[in-house]
Scaffold this active site. Structure first.
Site, short mmCIF file in Angstrom:
data_model
loop_
_atom_site.label_atom_id
_atom_site.label_comp_id
_atom_site.label_asym_id
_atom_site.label_seq_id
_atom_site.Cartn_x
_atom_site.Cartn_y
_atom_site.Cartn_z
N GLY A 1 0.64 -1.13 0.32
CA GLY A 1 0.01 -0.15 -0.53
C GLY A 1 0.71 1.05 -0.30
N SER A 2 1.90 1.51 0.57
CA SER A 2 2.81 2.64 0.65
C SER A 2 3.82 2.47 -0.48
CB SER A 2 4.11 1.77 1.71
OG SER A 2 3.79 1.89 2.85
N ASP B 1 -7.32 1.09 4.39
CA ASP B 1 -8.23 0.82 5.51
C ASP B 1 -9.99 0.13 4.92
OD1 ASP B 1 -5.59 0.69 6.59
OD2 ASP B 1 -5.72 2.46 7.68
N SER C 1 -4.25 -1.40 0.40
CA SER C 1 -3.32 -2.61 0.84
C SER C 1 -3.34 -3.58 1.08
CB SER C 1 -2.43 -2.03 2.08
OG SER C 1 -2.15 -2.40 2.97
N HIS D 1 -5.46 -5.93 6.88
CA HIS D 1 -6.77 -5.05 5.30
C HIS D 1 -7.28 -5.70 5.10
CE1 HIS D 1 -3.85 -1.96 5.96
NE2 HIS D 1 -3.18 -2.51 6.12
N ASN E 1 11.01 -0.20 -9.98
CA ASN E 1 10.07 -1.82 -9.91
C ASN E 1 9.61 -1.80 -8.27
OD1 ASN E 1 8.87 -3.88 -9.35
ND2 ASN E 1 11.29 -5.13 -10.68
#
Ligand SMILES: Cc1ncc(COP(=O)(O)O)c(C=O)c1O
Length: 434
Positions: free
Chosen positions: A84-85, A192, A213, A218, A286
């Site tokens: 998710g980041s 979330d 995420s 999650h 990547n």
């Protein structure tokens, strides 16, 4: 599928049932996790099947997941990422693409965000040389308001990036309207909140881009994983390019000449006909995932509605059970929303005769897992001291959250018995100390 593979997968399902079945809940002994993956025999079989086929890079399953998930989320395109980041990094970085011409964000431009949240909602703003503008949140919903966001817009403001807090949506329709009026980009961090609706419409469909995420905590999991969603095809191509090394070409791994003019481009100062597979139009990364993860995602996706229903049920049971317990500020859904909750947030009244730490210690001693509202006020963390940012208004509630707030789990792996034990434990502690 060969007979041999089918046999192996049957054995895997049986193995799963043998090892996972029938563990009794023992209050005070069994861990009540705040979050976790709920994986069944089909999930296990899906991962093993992908492994049997040695689908070790992103391929068929990743494409299938992207298409199914985009459709499910009501967007034209989904791009899988390794977290998710990473999805957040791609979403913000996409807004800096030269391909957006005069609309692109440049260093020093501002992005409005929330101070009390998860760090990697904010970090990509800084990582791209942009300036976060922090606004406060409301207690009870733990979200900011459209009014606060409107007040924060300044001459250099170009975008808004906000997470739906623990499944509860911010006033995303109003914020999207503001973004349209002021020509700002809007990114919804939906990490979330998959399955949440606001004014009857799924979150993730209001902004230019949305992120998800798939970490085990999650709504759906792939182990590690994430996704960028958009219906804007220009942004979708930019996200894909940034995710895949910055290349201009969009062939899948192993494919060549999807565009039918692989040797027909002249870009930059390269010689005419330079292989399109190796022309780079972005300074990229990547951040791809693998088919092993996507195979798990596809299996999980079939359960999204059931997972959401369980999260809502568990949240409702906690809310009803704790309604009469004094000294606790209980969470409220944002008006007009139907949240698919991530957690159940509690703020201990600052005037209470006990402190958050004491209540949290008591719960943890009973094996009831607790978490903070992530970073609390991010501006107080060492990583952000001395960084360039602007604060609009006071961060009073973000500070209250830092000092007095925690959350407990609602994830589908929790049983009614567990939820009742959480309620009884909180009530017992508070009553003994009041
Ligand atoms: C709101 C929010 N955004 C982003 C992330 C980052 O997701 P990941 O752990 O997959 O990198 C999280 C993680 O929990 C989150 O809660």
């Amino acid at each position: 599928m060969s007979e041999r593979a089918a046999h192996i997968l049957d054995e895997v399902r049986k193995y799963h049932q043998d090892i996972e079945g029938g563990r009794a809940f023992v209050p005070g002994v069994t861990e009540i996790w705040p979050s976790g993956a709920v994986l069944d025999d089909e999930d296990r079989a899906a991962v093993v099947e992908a492994a049997l086929n040695l689908r070790i890079a992103a391929g068929r399953s990743a494409r299938k997941f992207e298409s199914a998930f985009a459709q499910r989320m009501g967007r034209r395109k989904a791009h899988l990422t390794n977290s998710g980041s990473s999805a957040n990094l791609l979403a913000v970085t996409a807004l800096t693409s030269p391909q957006l011409q005069e609309r692109r964000l440049v260093p020093g431009d501002e992005v409005i965000t929330v101070a009390a949240g998860f760090p990697t909602t904010v970090n990509p703003i800084l990582q791209n040389g942009l300036v976060p503008v922090f606004v406060d949140i409301d207690l009870h919903t733990y979200n900011t308001t459209a009014e606060r966001v409107a007040k924060a817009v300044g001459p250099r403001t170009r975008a808004i990036m906000i997470a739906h807090a623990l499944g509860n949506p911010f006033e995303v329709a109003e914020v999207a309207q503001l973004a349209r009026e002021r020509d700002l980009f809007l990114i919804e961090d939906t990490c979330d909140a998959v399955g949440t609706t606001y004014q009857g419409r799924p979150v993730g469909t209001f902004g230019d881009l949305a992120t998800v995420s798939f970490y085990p905590a999650h709504h759906l999991t792939m182990g590690e994983g994430g996704c960028v969603l958009t219906s804007n095809l220009v942004l979708a191509r930019i996200v894909e390019s940034l995710r895949d090394w910055g290349r201009d070409c969009w062939c899948e791994p192993g494919e060549s000449d999807t565009c039918r003019k692989r040797f027909g481009y002249q870009m930059g100062t390269l010689p005419a006909g330079y292989d399109h597979k190796y022309i780079f139009s972005h300074v990229g990364y990547n951040l791809k995932t693998t088919d092993l993860q996507a195979a798990l995602g596809l299996s999980q996706l079939t359960k999204l509605d059931d997972f959401g229903a369980a999260r809502r049920r568990n949240w409702g049971r906690l809310r009803a059970g704790l309604a009469d317990v004094p000294w606790l500020l209980l969470p409220e859904p944002t008006p007009g929303s139907d949240p698919s909750w991530f957690g159940f947030v509690v703020t201990v009244d600052p005037a209470a005769p006990f402190r958050r730490a004491e209540l949290v210690d008591f719960l943890e001693s009973r094996k009831i897992g607790t978490r903070r509202l992530f970073a609390g006020n991010l501006t107080r963390h060492p990583a952000y001291l001395g960084r360039e940012f602007r604060v609009c208004g006071e961060l009073t509630n973000s500070d209250i959250v830092t000092d007095h707030t925690f959350w407990v789990g609602v994830y589908p792996g929790l049983t009614e018995e567990m939820i009742d034990y959480v309620v009884a434990s909180v009530a017992e502690f508070v009553r003994a100390r009041s």
